[in-house]
Design a protein around this motif. Structure first.
Motif, mmCIF file in Angstrom:
data_model
loop_
_atom_site.group_PDB
_atom_site.id
_atom_site.type_symbol
_atom_site.label_atom_id
_atom_site.label_comp_id
_atom_site.label_asym_id
_atom_site.label_seq_id
_atom_site.Cartn_x
_atom_site.Cartn_y
_atom_site.Cartn_z
ATOM 1 N N LYS A 190 34.205 34.777 38.096
ATOM 2 C CA LYS A 190 34.532 35.840 37.141
ATOM 3 C C LYS A 190 35.345 36.924 37.834
ATOM 4 N N GLN A 191 36.272 37.471 37.060
ATOM 5 C CA GLN A 191 37.080 38.572 37.585
ATOM 6 C C GLN A 191 36.252 39.854 37.557
ATOM 7 N N THR A 192 36.333 40.630 38.605
ATOM 8 C CA THR A 192 35.664 41.932 38.628
ATOM 9 C C THR A 192 36.589 42.969 38.005
ATOM 10 N N GLU A 193 36.102 44.177 37.884
ATOM 11 C CA GLU A 193 36.940 45.246 37.336
ATOM 12 C C GLU A 193 38.177 45.451 38.194
ATOM 13 N N GLU A 194 38.003 45.229 39.482
ATOM 14 C CA GLU A 194 39.170 45.243 40.366
ATOM 15 C C GLU A 194 39.793 43.850 40.305
ATOM 16 N N LEU A 195 40.903 43.716 39.610
ATOM 17 C CA LEU A 195 41.499 42.416 39.313
ATOM 18 C C LEU A 195 41.805 41.598 40.558
ATOM 19 N N SER A 196 41.927 42.259 41.682
ATOM 20 C CA SER A 196 42.256 41.521 42.910
ATOM 21 C C SER A 196 41.040 40.797 43.477
ATOM 22 N N LYS A 197 39.843 41.094 42.940
ATOM 23 C CA LYS A 197 38.624 40.494 43.464
ATOM 24 C C LYS A 197 37.953 39.610 42.414
ATOM 25 N N THR A 198 37.238 38.607 42.898
ATOM 26 C CA THR A 198 36.499 37.713 41.998
ATOM 27 C C THR A 198 35.044 37.658 42.427
ATOM 28 N N LYS A 199 34.183 37.376 41.445
ATOM 29 C CA LYS A 199 32.756 37.234 41.722
ATOM 30 C C LYS A 199 32.400 35.768 41.562
ATOM 31 N N LYS A 200 31.706 35.196 42.537
ATOM 32 C CA LYS A 200 31.377 33.769 42.524
ATOM 33 C C LYS A 200 29.867 33.594 42.570
ATOM 34 N N PHE A 201 29.341 32.703 41.707
ATOM 35 C CA PHE A 201 27.907 32.403 41.795
ATOM 36 C C PHE A 201 27.631 30.987 41.310
#
Length: 658
Positions: A190-201
């Motif tokens: 999923k994309q975080t609020e900071e578009l340059s970062k992603t969240k992985k789970f």
């Protein structure tokens, strides 16, 4: 890359009838085997396997090839995957040659997804058996369910740690691409609020894992069961739809059950993963599961390829049974014979198999297996016992089920059986059946044109007919070379006779000579400078000439086992042309056509003549077309006349010979 030596060993060792027999229920038919097509819905077998030629042909879909192409069509393997699968099956050591960086980058996306799924299977299994959390939670759960270590190993059961990204982190550290982890659904990104970062789970966090295998044993996806009482989480969670996993196209346990289904000529259909596993542990292996979803036509086709008989095993839960009844009609519609077993109230196949011995389980299923009519009557009659309207609805419902059966004789038998059970006249039931069938036909005819599959419309223009005829002639030449190219036979030739008179036509003189079929064809085509217009025919022909120059024989295996799948399929189709006869009414009447080898020399010369004729006619038309666009006195006219005269002489020569 896989070495050429390994590929050759695979082709030398693999038996096409053995490999295909794991996917299709094959029955002996003369020197061949036949079965139901795995690529189309059919009730009469049109799928042929030739052990002698080591090829197969599906006459319903037009597909065909060797053992490799079957795996590529059936399991969607790439060429290297198919070779690896067969090497593992026949215990052949795979020799690898070094790959370039470019070749590594060209790895197929599907293959990468399979590699990721295979890694996940191994990871979850290792976590279950070696990790402290896995042993304390996952392994304990499976043992409480009564599963032995042997069963756990057989079904490759596993456990996903109850941590947000334990699997994902491990997979990335091992070098697996995040794109493929996401594509298989193992990792949620999923994309975080900071578009340059992603969240992985991890998708399957804190679940026991059930790998879902294809018919050949590849891991397509996973089912995960949560062990905590979390109201916000689904009890069972499946892999999402992906390039390699389509839930409606697979049955859980089909890989482990296929041989037993074919051997027992019956398939037990259950609802859950643990039902399948428990039955296997009780010695009943011909069992599969629809994974808790409504049965689909694609799933039924998988069963139908192995057997015509299905026994549905229902829990003792009336509400659940009613929801599953639609599956009976689907099975009947596909031409399968259906029986139903109902377990005692509160029991399911898993729980019941643990309360009785394996022998008692088999006896119970055998004794409680009822015809679908008896089952429906027993189930629904309780609600309609004293209500004539409901009873009429029940009868109509049963007749609707009977109407789904494609075989008219079976329909009549079931109608008579229904008449006895429900105490209603056959006349009324047959009348109702006729109305239902008529209504279905009427509704089918009303289907909008845009909803029906459109067959390609080919106008038989002169140009199309010309191309079609030329293709047929070239194909016949290739066919003769493949089947008889190495044969040494006697040909008849003709030379001008002695001149008797200037005004008298020289009669042709017959003589006999011996030659190899391939060399005779080559000499004739070379003499006329004839080139094949079809690209694949040209490639095959050039390779044949190369073989003749090197070894003086044509190796058919070179083409059947060719890495160019187009060539392998084309050659297989040509070689299996005559197998259509084995499926025809003529064969059933034991009327056999004359052998083509009886007059092989004539067949060869006819094929050469027909190719010449079509090419000459094509050239004449081309020149006439050019002539019409220019002055009538153009020198092209002389050429046209020459070609016309040549054609006339050809016909005169043939007439004299005849």
């Amino acid at each position: 890359m896989i070495s050429r030596n390994t590929i050759d060993k695979v082709f030398e060792t693999a038996r096409v009838e053995e490999v295909i027999g794991e996917f299709v229920n094959l029955k002996k038919s003369g020197s061949n085997f036949k079965g139901l097509s795995p690529f189309s819905e059919e009730r009469t077998p049109s799928f042929m396997v030739s052990p002698v030629k080591q090829i197969w042909k599906d006459f319903s879909s037009g597909k065909g090839g060797n053992v490799i192409t079957f795996l590529m069509e059936q399991e969607h393997y790439s060429y290297p995957e198919a070779i690896r699968y067969l090497a593992r099956k026949y215990n052949i050591e795979i020799e690898e040659t070094e790959q370039t960086d470019e070749q590594k980058l060209q790895a197929d996306e599907r293959e990468s997804m399979f590699l990721v799924s295979e890694y996940a299977r191994n990871y979850f299994q290792k976590t279950l058996l070696e990790n402290e959390q896995g042993k304390a939670i996952g392994l304990t759960y499976f043992k409480e369910r009564g599963f032995t270590e042997e069963t756990i190993q057989k079904f490759e059961l596993g456990y996903a740690l109850d941590e947000w990204e334990a699997f994902t982190k491990e997979a990335l550290d091992k070098g697996y691409d995040l794109n493929f982890l996401e594509a298989t659904g193992l990792t949620i990104v999923k994309q975080t609020e900071e578009l340059s970062k992603t969240k992985k789970f991890d998708r399957f966090k804190g679940r026991v894992m059930f790998p879902i295998h294809s018919m050949s044993g590849r891991v397509l996806g996973f089912g995960g069961r949560i062990l905590t009482k979390d109201k916000n989480a689904a009890k069972y969670l499946n892999s999402p739809e992906s390039e390699i996993y389509h839930k409606s196209n697979i049955l859980y346990g089909i890989y482990f059950a296929k041989q037993s289904i074919a051997k027992q000529d019956n398939c037990y259909l259950v609802e859950g993963y643990t039902d399948v596993i428990s039955f296997h542990q009780s010695g009943i292996e011909n069992v599969v599961s629809s994974s808790g979803t409504a049965l689909t036509k694609e799933q039924i086709r998988l069963i139908h390829r192995l057997t015509n008989n299905v026994t549905m095993l229902f829990d003792g839960d009336a509400a659940g049974i009613r929801a599953s009844i639609r599956g009976i009609d689907l099975l009947l519609e596909q031409g399968l014979n259906v029986k139903v077993v109902l377990f005692p109230e509160g029991e399911d196949p898993d729980s019941f198999s643990k309360k009785v011995t394996p022998e008692e389980l088999k006896v119970y299923i055998e004794n409680e297996a009822h015809d679908f009519i008896n089952f429906k009557v027993t189930l629904l009659m309780k609600d309609a016992e004293n209500d004539p309207v409901k009873k009429a609805g029940l009868i109509r419902d049963i007749v609707i089920s009977i109407s789904k059966i494609p075989d008219r004789i079976q329909r009549e038998v079931y109608i008579k059986e229904c008449s006895k059970i429900l105490d209603i006249s056959e006349t009324v039931l047959f009348s109702e059946l006729a109305q239902i069938v008529k209504k279905e036909q009427r509704e089918a005819s009303k289907t909008p044109v845009y909803n029906k599959p459109l067959a390609p419309v080919l106008q038989k223009t002169p140009e199309f007919k010309e191309i079609d005829e030329l293709h047929k002639c070239e194909r016949e030449i290739i066919k003769i070379l493949l089947l008889y190219g190495n044969k040494d036979i006697e040909f008849e030739g003709y030379v001008p006779g002695e001149e008797v008179d200037d005004n008298e036509v020289k009669p042709l003189k017959k003589y006999h000579f011996e030659n190899v079929v391939s060399k005779e064809i080559y000499l004739n085509l070379q003499e006329d400078e004839i080139e094949f217009t079809d690209e694949l025919f040209q490639q095959i022909y050039y390779e044949m000439i190369h073989q003749l120059n090197q070894e003086e024989t044509i190796s058919v295996d070179t083409f059947v086992n060719n890495e160019d799948i187009r060539i392998a399929n084309l050659v297989t189709n040509i070689l299996m042309d005559d197998e259509k006869y084995a499926l025809s009414d003529w064969n059933r009447k034991k009327v056999y056509p004359p052998s083509k080898e009886d007059n092989l020399s004539k067949m060869v010369l006819d094929a050469i003549y027909n190719l010449r004729r079509v090419l000459i006619e094509k050239k004449i038309k081309s020149l006439i077309s050019e002539m019409e666009q220019e002055d009538i006195n153009n020198p092209i006219l002389d050429t046209v006349v020459n070609y016309t005269n040549l054609k006339q002489k050809l016909f005169e020569r043939l007439n004299r010979v005849i």
